[in-house]
Scaffold this motif. Structure first.
Motif, PDB file in Angstrom:
ATOM      1  N   LEU A  75       0.263  -1.727  -4.396  1.00  0.00           N
ATOM      2  CA  LEU A  75       1.659  -2.030  -4.089  1.00  0.00           C
ATOM      3  C   LEU A  75       1.920  -1.674  -2.636  1.00  0.00           C
ATOM      4  O   LEU A  75       1.169  -0.923  -2.019  1.00  0.00           O
ATOM      5  CB  LEU A  75       2.647  -1.325  -5.032  1.00  0.00           C
ATOM      6  CG  LEU A  75       2.764   0.193  -5.066  1.00  0.00           C
ATOM      7  CD1 LEU A  75       3.485   0.760  -3.858  1.00  0.00           C
ATOM      8  CD2 LEU A  75       3.511   0.607  -6.318  1.00  0.00           C
ATOM      9  N   ILE A  76       2.990  -2.240  -2.096  1.00  0.00           N
ATOM     10  CA  ILE A  76       3.375  -2.009  -0.708  1.00  0.00           C
ATOM     11  C   ILE A  76       4.741  -1.341  -0.681  1.00  0.00           C
ATOM     12  O   ILE A  76       5.688  -1.832  -1.303  1.00  0.00           O
ATOM     13  CB  ILE A  76       3.415  -3.328   0.089  1.00  0.00           C
ATOM     14  CG1 ILE A  76       2.045  -4.017   0.056  1.00  0.00           C
ATOM     15  CG2 ILE A  76       3.872  -3.081   1.532  1.00  0.00           C
ATOM     16  CD1 ILE A  76       2.040  -5.428   0.599  1.00  0.00           C
ATOM     17  N   PHE A  77       4.823  -0.201   0.026  1.00  0.00           N
ATOM     18  CA  PHE A  77       6.108   0.423   0.333  1.00  0.00           C
ATOM     19  C   PHE A  77       6.638  -0.333   1.551  1.00  0.00           C
ATOM     20  O   PHE A  77       6.109  -0.192   2.654  1.00  0.00           O
ATOM     21  CB  PHE A  77       5.924   1.896   0.727  1.00  0.00           C
ATOM     22  CG  PHE A  77       5.626   2.829  -0.407  1.00  0.00           C
ATOM     23  CD1 PHE A  77       6.644   3.511  -1.050  1.00  0.00           C
ATOM     24  CD2 PHE A  77       4.320   3.055  -0.816  1.00  0.00           C
ATOM     25  CE1 PHE A  77       6.374   4.401  -2.081  1.00  0.00           C
ATOM     26  CE2 PHE A  77       4.037   3.937  -1.845  1.00  0.00           C
ATOM     27  CZ  PHE A  77       5.066   4.612  -2.485  1.00  0.00           C
ATOM     28  N   THR A  78       7.650  -1.153   1.358  1.00  0.00           N
ATOM     29  CA  THR A  78       8.163  -1.992   2.430  1.00  0.00           C
ATOM     30  C   THR A  78       9.395  -1.350   3.063  1.00  0.00           C
ATOM     31  O   THR A  78      10.396  -1.103   2.392  1.00  0.00           O
ATOM     32  CB  THR A  78       8.529  -3.395   1.892  1.00  0.00           C
ATOM     33  OG1 THR A  78       7.391  -3.933   1.232  1.00  0.00           O
ATOM     34  CG2 THR A  78       8.924  -4.317   3.025  1.00  0.00           C
ATOM     35  N   ASP A  79       9.291  -1.084   4.338  1.00  0.00           N
ATOM     36  CA  ASP A  79      10.397  -0.516   5.100  1.00  0.00           C
ATOM     37  C   ASP A  79      11.514  -1.552   5.208  1.00  0.00           C
ATOM     38  O   ASP A  79      11.250  -2.749   5.349  1.00  0.00           O
ATOM     39  CB  ASP A  79       9.883  -0.134   6.491  1.00  0.00           C
ATOM     40  CG  ASP A  79      10.932   0.564   7.324  1.00  0.00           C
ATOM     41  OD1 ASP A  79      10.998   1.798   7.252  1.00  0.00           O
ATOM     42  OD2 ASP A  79      11.674  -0.140   8.049  1.00  0.00           O
ATOM     43  N   ASN A  80      12.741  -1.101   5.165  1.00  0.00           N
ATOM     44  CA  ASN A  80      13.883  -2.015   5.237  1.00  0.00           C
ATOM     45  C   ASN A  80      14.172  -2.527   6.649  1.00  0.00           C
ATOM     46  O   ASN A  80      14.972  -3.453   6.809  1.00  0.00           O
ATOM     47  CB  ASN A  80      15.138  -1.332   4.680  1.00  0.00           C
ATOM     48  CG  ASN A  80      15.089  -1.237   3.183  1.00  0.00           C
ATOM     49  OD1 ASN A  80      14.967  -2.241   2.490  1.00  0.00           O
ATOM     50  ND2 ASN A  80      15.156  -0.023   2.657  1.00  0.00           N
ATOM     51  N   ARG A  81      13.579  -1.897   7.667  1.00  0.00           N
ATOM     52  CA  ARG A  81      13.746  -2.326   9.051  1.00  0.00           C
ATOM     53  C   ARG A  81      15.226  -2.336   9.469  1.00  0.00           C
ATOM     54  O   ARG A  81      15.676  -3.190  10.199  1.00  0.00           O
ATOM     55  CB  ARG A  81      13.097  -3.678   9.275  1.00  0.00           C
ATOM     56  CG  ARG A  81      11.575  -3.623   9.168  1.00  0.00           C
ATOM     57  CD  ARG A  81      10.980  -4.987   8.900  1.00  0.00           C
ATOM     58  NE  ARG A  81       9.532  -5.019   8.897  1.00  0.00           N
ATOM     59  CZ  ARG A  81       8.753  -4.623   7.897  1.00  0.00           C
ATOM     60  NH1 ARG A  81       9.290  -4.106   6.806  1.00  0.00           N
ATOM     61  NH2 ARG A  81       7.454  -4.714   7.984  1.00  0.00           N
TER      62      ARG A  81
END
Length: 181
Positions: A75-81
């Protein structure tokens, strides 16, 4: 057999191909990770390339799960940017190899993501999923709650529109959240 987890592995060309192979197998088994079967590894590489760049160059983070030497979960922890959303992240491309379904690897992967989320100082995790697959029940058993639904947002085929379901897991107990300024 329990899983061994690796956060932020070195994305070598060999590892990238192993992840693409996992992603392809999950997609072709009907997993909701960005595709509708059938897909080829070349199809997956088009989406994997930008995902790998966001991991290698930051700010996203990759979590892998191994059974022995076999890559079976990711899985990828995706930063909200976006600075106002820096306290939580989106988990994307949550996948477990179809040959290992039913062994508790999905549960182990999500529990590890929860543990790491807390360790990383996050206050919540968010995941979106494709309606019609029963995934809501899996996430609800893990403590996620449905916080929204976009009706018919995902077109998986002609005449087959599915809801996009938004799930949320608070990592901070409600009493602690109420005490925050």
């Amino acid at each position: 057999m329990s899983l061994r987890f690796v956060l932020d592995p070195d994305l070598t060309p060999e590892l990238r191909e192993r992840i693409v192979a996992l992603w392809t197998d999950v997609s072709n088994a009907g997993g909701a990770v960005g595709f509708v079967p059938p897909v080829t590894t070349d199809d997956v590489r088009t989406l994997a390339g930008p995902a790998f760049a966001a991991i290698s160059d930051g700010p996203d983070r990759l979590l892998l799960g191994y059974a022995g030497d076999q890559l079976v979960a990711a899985l990828i922890f995706t930063d909200n940017r976006f600075n106002l959303k820096a306290h939580w992240c989106v988990l994307k491309r949550v996948m477990v190899h179809p040959d290992t379904q039913g062994k508790g690897y999905g549960l182990a992967l999500m529990r590890e993501a929860e543990r790491l989320g807390r360790e990383l100082g996050l206050t919540a995790l968010h995941v979106t999923l494709r309606g019609g697959l029963g995934l809501e029940n899996f996430y609800q058993r893990l403590g996620y709650r449905e916080v929204g639904r976009l009706p018919g947002a995902l077109r998986v085929g002609p005449g087959d529109d599915r809801d996009e379901v938004l799930m949320w897991l608070d990592l901070v107990p409600a009493t602690a959240a109420a005490d925050r300024p």
